[in-house]
Design a protein around this motif. Structure first.
Motif, mmCIF file in Angstrom:
data_model
loop_
_atom_site.group_PDB
_atom_site.id
_atom_site.type_symbol
_atom_site.label_atom_id
_atom_site.label_comp_id
_atom_site.label_asym_id
_atom_site.label_seq_id
_atom_site.Cartn_x
_atom_site.Cartn_y
_atom_site.Cartn_z
ATOM 1 N N LEU A 204 33.849 -3.903 -4.577
ATOM 2 C CA LEU A 204 34.820 -4.104 -5.753
ATOM 3 C C LEU A 204 36.082 -4.047 -5.516
ATOM 4 O O LEU A 204 36.871 -4.966 -6.332
ATOM 5 N N ASN A 205 36.604 -3.393 -4.852
ATOM 6 C CA ASN A 205 38.139 -3.225 -4.590
ATOM 7 C C ASN A 205 38.603 -4.648 -3.928
ATOM 8 O O ASN A 205 39.493 -5.058 -4.187
ATOM 9 N N ALA A 206 37.478 -5.241 -3.306
ATOM 10 C CA ALA A 206 37.920 -6.588 -2.620
ATOM 11 C C ALA A 206 37.832 -7.531 -3.378
ATOM 12 O O ALA A 206 38.792 -8.792 -3.484
ATOM 13 N N ILE A 207 37.266 -7.642 -4.526
ATOM 14 C CA ILE A 207 36.831 -8.386 -5.419
ATOM 15 C C ILE A 207 38.268 -8.341 -6.635
ATOM 16 O O ILE A 207 38.735 -9.372 -6.823
ATOM 17 N N ALA A 208 38.678 -7.240 -6.516
ATOM 18 C CA ALA A 208 39.882 -6.963 -7.382
ATOM 19 C C ALA A 208 41.247 -7.184 -6.842
ATOM 20 O O ALA A 208 42.225 -7.478 -7.411
ATOM 21 N N ALA A 209 41.229 -7.257 -5.436
ATOM 22 C CA ALA A 209 42.463 -7.224 -4.611
ATOM 23 C C ALA A 209 43.462 -8.184 -5.162
ATOM 24 O O ALA A 209 44.581 -8.010 -5.239
ATOM 25 N N ASP A 210 43.159 -9.553 -5.266
ATOM 26 C CA ASP A 210 44.140 -10.624 -5.468
ATOM 27 C C ASP A 210 43.818 -10.853 -6.951
ATOM 28 O O ASP A 210 44.475 -12.208 -7.351
ATOM 29 N N ARG A 211 43.606 -10.267 -7.855
ATOM 30 C CA ARG A 211 43.563 -10.615 -9.085
ATOM 31 C C ARG A 211 44.234 -9.441 -10.306
ATOM 32 O O ARG A 211 43.807 -8.522 -10.247
ATOM 33 N N ALA A 212 45.368 -10.113 -10.820
ATOM 34 C CA ALA A 212 46.215 -8.865 -11.627
ATOM 35 C C ALA A 212 45.544 -8.568 -12.864
ATOM 36 O O ALA A 212 44.698 -9.487 -13.483
ATOM 37 N N GLY A 213 45.582 -7.444 -12.853
ATOM 38 C CA GLY A 213 44.985 -6.948 -14.271
ATOM 39 C C GLY A 213 43.439 -6.460 -14.055
ATOM 40 O O GLY A 213 43.014 -5.750 -14.856
ATOM 41 N N VAL A 214 42.923 -6.664 -12.588
ATOM 42 C CA VAL A 214 41.404 -6.298 -12.749
ATOM 43 C C VAL A 214 41.664 -5.078 -11.803
ATOM 44 O O VAL A 214 42.335 -4.981 -10.587
ATOM 45 N N THR A 215 40.953 -4.074 -12.345
ATOM 46 C CA THR A 215 40.955 -2.741 -11.545
ATOM 47 C C THR A 215 39.733 -2.269 -11.386
ATOM 48 O O THR A 215 38.699 -2.433 -12.092
ATOM 49 N N VAL A 216 39.519 -1.194 -10.510
ATOM 50 C CA VAL A 216 38.481 -0.674 -10.112
ATOM 51 C C VAL A 216 38.560 1.060 -10.509
ATOM 52 O O VAL A 216 39.463 1.605 -10.071
ATOM 53 N N GLU A 217 37.460 1.405 -11.156
ATOM 54 C CA GLU A 217 37.731 2.887 -11.199
ATOM 55 C C GLU A 217 36.276 3.577 -10.691
ATOM 56 O O GLU A 217 35.232 3.195 -10.915
ATOM 57 N N THR A 218 36.636 4.591 -9.732
ATOM 58 C CA THR A 218 35.560 5.239 -9.022
ATOM 59 C C THR A 218 35.273 6.629 -9.772
ATOM 60 O O THR A 218 36.070 7.404 -9.993
ATOM 61 N N LYS A 219 33.943 6.691 -10.041
ATOM 62 C CA LYS A 219 33.480 8.091 -10.766
ATOM 63 C C LYS A 219 32.698 8.791 -9.813
ATOM 64 O O LYS A 219 32.252 8.241 -8.602
ATOM 65 N N PRO A 220 32.171 10.043 -10.081
ATOM 66 C CA PRO A 220 31.272 10.647 -9.130
ATOM 67 C C PRO A 220 29.807 9.997 -9.059
ATOM 68 O O PRO A 220 29.300 10.178 -7.805
ATOM 69 N N ALA A 221 29.458 9.145 -9.890
ATOM 70 C CA ALA A 221 28.228 8.647 -9.681
ATOM 71 C C ALA A 221 28.117 7.044 -10.008
ATOM 72 O O ALA A 221 27.100 6.369 -10.132
ATOM 73 N N SER A 222 29.254 6.688 -10.272
ATOM 74 C CA SER A 222 29.283 5.074 -10.511
ATOM 75 C C SER A 222 30.673 4.719 -10.186
ATOM 76 O O SER A 222 31.651 5.314 -9.963
ATOM 77 N N VAL A 223 30.722 3.379 -10.138
ATOM 78 C CA VAL A 223 32.046 2.603 -9.915
ATOM 79 C C VAL A 223 32.068 1.200 -11.091
ATOM 80 O O VAL A 223 31.379 0.768 -11.233
ATOM 81 N N ALA A 224 33.397 1.316 -11.678
ATOM 82 C CA ALA A 224 33.355 0.435 -12.685
ATOM 83 C C ALA A 224 34.658 -0.614 -12.363
ATOM 84 O O ALA A 224 35.515 -0.371 -11.891
ATOM 85 N N LEU A 225 34.095 -2.011 -12.865
ATOM 86 C CA LEU A 225 35.267 -3.035 -12.658
ATOM 87 C C LEU A 225 35.865 -3.334 -14.150
ATOM 88 O O LEU A 225 34.973 -3.902 -14.867
ATOM 89 N N HIS A 226 37.011 -3.038 -14.245
ATOM 90 C CA HIS A 226 37.547 -3.311 -15.589
ATOM 91 C C HIS A 226 38.460 -4.715 -15.595
ATOM 92 O O HIS A 226 39.246 -4.988 -14.569
ATOM 93 N N VAL A 227 38.281 -5.317 -16.585
ATOM 94 C CA VAL A 227 38.978 -6.903 -16.779
ATOM 95 C C VAL A 227 39.638 -6.837 -18.064
ATOM 96 O O VAL A 227 40.301 -8.105 -18.272
ATOM 97 N N ARG A 228 39.890 -5.762 -18.563
ATOM 98 C CA ARG A 228 40.602 -5.785 -20.076
ATOM 99 C C ARG A 228 42.007 -6.279 -19.907
ATOM 100 O O ARG A 228 42.608 -7.018 -20.816
ATOM 101 N N ASN A 229 42.912 -6.083 -18.911
ATOM 102 C CA ASN A 229 44.193 -6.544 -18.725
ATOM 103 C C ASN A 229 44.257 -7.821 -17.849
ATOM 104 O O ASN A 229 45.496 -8.095 -17.444
#
Length: 248
Positions: free
Chosen positions: A113-138
């Protein structure tokens, strides 16, 4: 309370009369207005006060059920120890994780997911203890949709559990949801009725588990399984205050 639908007030009045009441709510978009920076989210003071006072009443339990990591939910909500907190869409309970965690898979998803977000402004990755989220709100719509599409394609080989929310995709390495969390809390607290407030598509899994005389309240627009609806977090605060006074 004149701005709240009368059928909702009637349902809350009925729920307030049960022997053991469980009051539950999502956090973002429900107790706390949606903000561009997730770290800035805070619950409306009126909602926090009503929940804290409900938690002090006899035979009344209060829980927040959020997609947020439990640690972050505790910090942002400012919830007192009298309230239960459930994070990561039900994966993180006060007593620990609902199921064993696949740490290797979690690390793999994070890298991709970090690779997917790397070159896209406003796309962020949030790592949690049991999951990973890809945010595109911004992110702009093109980059956001492209990132979500790539993530969904990549996830076909992960064997993770995918949850779609508003401008977010979350991939969990354990199977759980807010509906399961409702069931766990209901049984643990021997609740006669459950009241649940939520705004996102992830909250539909909680609404699906409700039954008579439970009260499900959808916040904002969109299709829903909830029987009742309000417009915004300020209405949730008003409904909680009404419930508090009726329960007293």
């Amino acid at each position: 309370m004149g701005d709240l639908p009368q059928d909702l007030l009637d349902a809350l009045t009925k729920a307030a009369q049960v022997s053991r009441l469980l009051v539950t709510s999502d956090f973002d978009g429900t107790l706390a207005p949606i903000v561009n920076n997730p770290a800035d989210a805070r619950p409306l003071p009126e909602a926090s006060q009503a929940l804290a006072e409900l938690a002090e009443l006899p035979a009344t339990e209060v829980a927040l059920i959020s997609g947020r990591e439990l640690r972050v939910l505790r910090e942002l909500s400012g919830a007192p120890p009298t309230m239960h907190l459930v994070g990561s869409h039900g994966a993180e309970l006060d007593s620990g994780f609902a199921h064993p965690i696949d740490e290797e898979l979690l690390a793999r998803i994070t890298v991709e997911l970090n690779a997917i977000a790397a070159d896209r402004a406003g796309v962020t990755v949030e790592t949690k203890p049991a999951s990973v989220a890809l945010h595109v709100r911004n992110a702009d719509s093109v980059d956001g949709q492209a990132a979500l599409g790539e993530a969904l394609t990549a996830s076909e080989s992960w064997g993770a559990h995918t949850t779609e929310g508003k401008a977010v995709l979350e991939f969990a390495v354990i199977s759980t949801d807010k509906g399961e969390a409702i069931d766990i809390l209901r049984e643990r607290d021997d609740a006669s009725a459950v009241v649940y407030f939520g705004d996102d598509v992830t909250d539909e899994k909680a609404f699906r588990r409700l039954r008579e005389p439970d009260v499900g309240v959808k916040v904002g627009p969109g299709d829903t399984l909830a029987r009742y609806r309000v417009d915004e977090p300020a209405d949730v605060a008003a409904a909680l205050k009404y419930l508090l006074e009726a329960r007293r």
